[in-house]
Design a protein around this motif. Structure first.
Motif, short mmCIF file in Angstrom:
data_model
loop_
_atom_site.label_atom_id
_atom_site.label_comp_id
_atom_site.label_asym_id
_atom_site.label_seq_id
_atom_site.Cartn_x
_atom_site.Cartn_y
_atom_site.Cartn_z
N VAL A 122 55.81 133.46 -130.15
CA VAL A 122 54.66 133.70 -131.03
C VAL A 122 54.02 135.03 -130.66
CG1 VAL A 122 52.42 132.87 -131.81
CG2 VAL A 122 54.24 131.23 -131.27
N GLU A 123 53.85 135.88 -131.64
CA GLU A 123 53.17 137.17 -131.46
C GLU A 123 51.86 137.15 -132.23
OE1 GLU A 123 55.55 140.52 -132.35
OE2 GLU A 123 57.34 139.77 -131.31
N ASP A 162 54.86 135.55 -136.20
CA ASP A 162 54.04 136.73 -135.97
C ASP A 162 52.86 136.66 -136.94
OD1 ASP A 162 52.85 139.17 -135.63
OD2 ASP A 162 54.68 140.36 -135.87
N TYR A 163 51.65 136.55 -136.39
CA TYR A 163 50.47 136.39 -137.23
C TYR A 163 49.93 137.72 -137.76
CZ TYR A 163 50.27 131.48 -135.97
OH TYR A 163 50.56 130.14 -135.82
N PRO A 166 50.08 143.41 -140.68
CA PRO A 166 49.61 143.20 -142.05
C PRO A 166 50.12 141.95 -142.75
CG PRO A 166 51.43 144.72 -142.09
CD PRO A 166 51.19 144.39 -140.64
N ALA A 167 50.95 141.16 -142.09
CA ALA A 167 51.48 139.97 -142.73
C ALA A 167 51.76 138.90 -141.68
CB ALA A 167 52.77 140.29 -143.50
N THR A 168 51.74 137.67 -142.13
CA THR A 168 52.16 136.55 -141.29
C THR A 168 53.65 136.32 -141.53
OG1 THR A 168 49.98 135.52 -141.43
CG2 THR A 168 51.82 134.11 -140.79
N LEU A 169 54.41 136.28 -140.45
CA LEU A 169 55.87 136.12 -140.54
C LEU A 169 56.29 134.87 -139.79
CD1 LEU A 169 56.88 139.80 -139.65
CD2 LEU A 169 56.49 138.86 -141.94
N ILE A 170 57.24 134.16 -140.35
CA ILE A 170 57.86 133.05 -139.63
C ILE A 170 59.34 133.04 -139.95
CG2 ILE A 170 57.22 131.46 -141.49
CD1 ILE A 170 57.27 129.21 -139.35
N ALA A 217 59.87 133.45 -143.98
CA ALA A 217 58.81 133.70 -144.95
C ALA A 217 57.94 134.85 -144.47
CB ALA A 217 57.95 132.45 -145.16
N ARG A 218 57.48 135.63 -145.43
CA ARG A 218 56.53 136.72 -145.16
C ARG A 218 55.35 136.54 -146.10
NH1 ARG A 218 54.66 141.71 -146.70
NH2 ARG A 218 54.34 143.22 -144.99
#
Length: 231
Positions: A122-123, A162-163, A166-170, A217-218
């Motif tokens: 998790v970042e 990654d929260y 500029p975007a939340t990524l999983i 997902a982004r």
């Protein structure tokens, strides 16, 4: 041939109804989750303004007036929020009866014994992302881990979050495992795509190379969130 065409058309319509039900169920889940989040925040406003109002004798009259306004507005908003959610739930209950056999669930959670090894990274901090993003990450991880457990129960799973901004990524990936089973796909991804796209994001799911399965997902942060600190 006519009977075959009729059967194909029936299956197509049934699938569309099930997809509509999955999207509707996800929208209902989003409404319930956001109700809980907003209700908590509005309750805090009502609570603290109420506490401050008890000290009205030591406060200037304009401050007391604004505290009363804030408390009234927050309690009214809570009532309106409950009414909207109740209406949404009634509509969701009525929809399957009008549209036919549309009761639908995601992949079955049962029948998957064994131990699942998960490598997680998790970042960023969760509070950097909006509440809707954090809820989406939870749902995406649940669905991806369930599918990984069903398709390849012995394969390790990698989860990357990654929260941002500029975007939340999983991203959730799992390599192929010996004895991987072919499990009929459910409609869980239909609902997840509905959730991600409602937030302005993009969801991909499928082969990730070398036989691995991948879900990613982004979800971009709102512009206001990128231009200043969260409050």
């Amino acid at each position: 041939m006519q009977a075959l065409h009729a059967q194909v058309e029936h299956l197509r319509i049934e699938r569309e109804l099930r997809e509509q039900a999955a999207r509707g169920a996800e929208r209902s889940a989003i409404a319930a989750e956001m109700h809980d989040v907003l209700a908590h925040r509005l309750s805090l406003i009502a609570l603290h303004t109420g506490v401050l109002a008890t000290r009205r004798d030591t406060l200037p009259a304009p401050v007391v007036e604004r505290l009363t306004l804030l408390r009234t507005a927050s309690t009214d908003a809570l009532t309106d929020l409950r009414d909207v959610l109740a209406h949404h739930r009634r509509a969701a209950r009525d929809r399957p009866a009008r549209s036919g056999p549309a009761r639908c669930r995601g992949d079955d959670r049962g029948g998957t014994g064994g131990r699942q090894v998960i490598d997680t990274a998790v970042e960023g901090r969760p509070e950097q992302a909006p509440a809707a993003h954090r809820l989406a990450v939870l749902r995406l991880a649940q669905e991806a881990l369930t599918n990984a457990r069903k398709h390849a129960p012995d394969a390790p799973v990698r989860v990357r979050v990654d929260y941002g901004p500029p975007a939340t990524l999983i991203e959730v990936t799992n390599p192929p495992a010996t004895g991987a089973r072919a499990v009929p796909s459910g409609f869980g991804l239909v609902g997840l795509r509905e959730r991600v796209e409602a937030l302005g994001g993009h969801l991909t799911a499928g082969p990730g190379g070398a036989g691995a399965r991948r879900l990613a997902a982004r979800i971009p942060h709102p512009v206001a969130e990128q231009n200043g600190p969260r409050t």
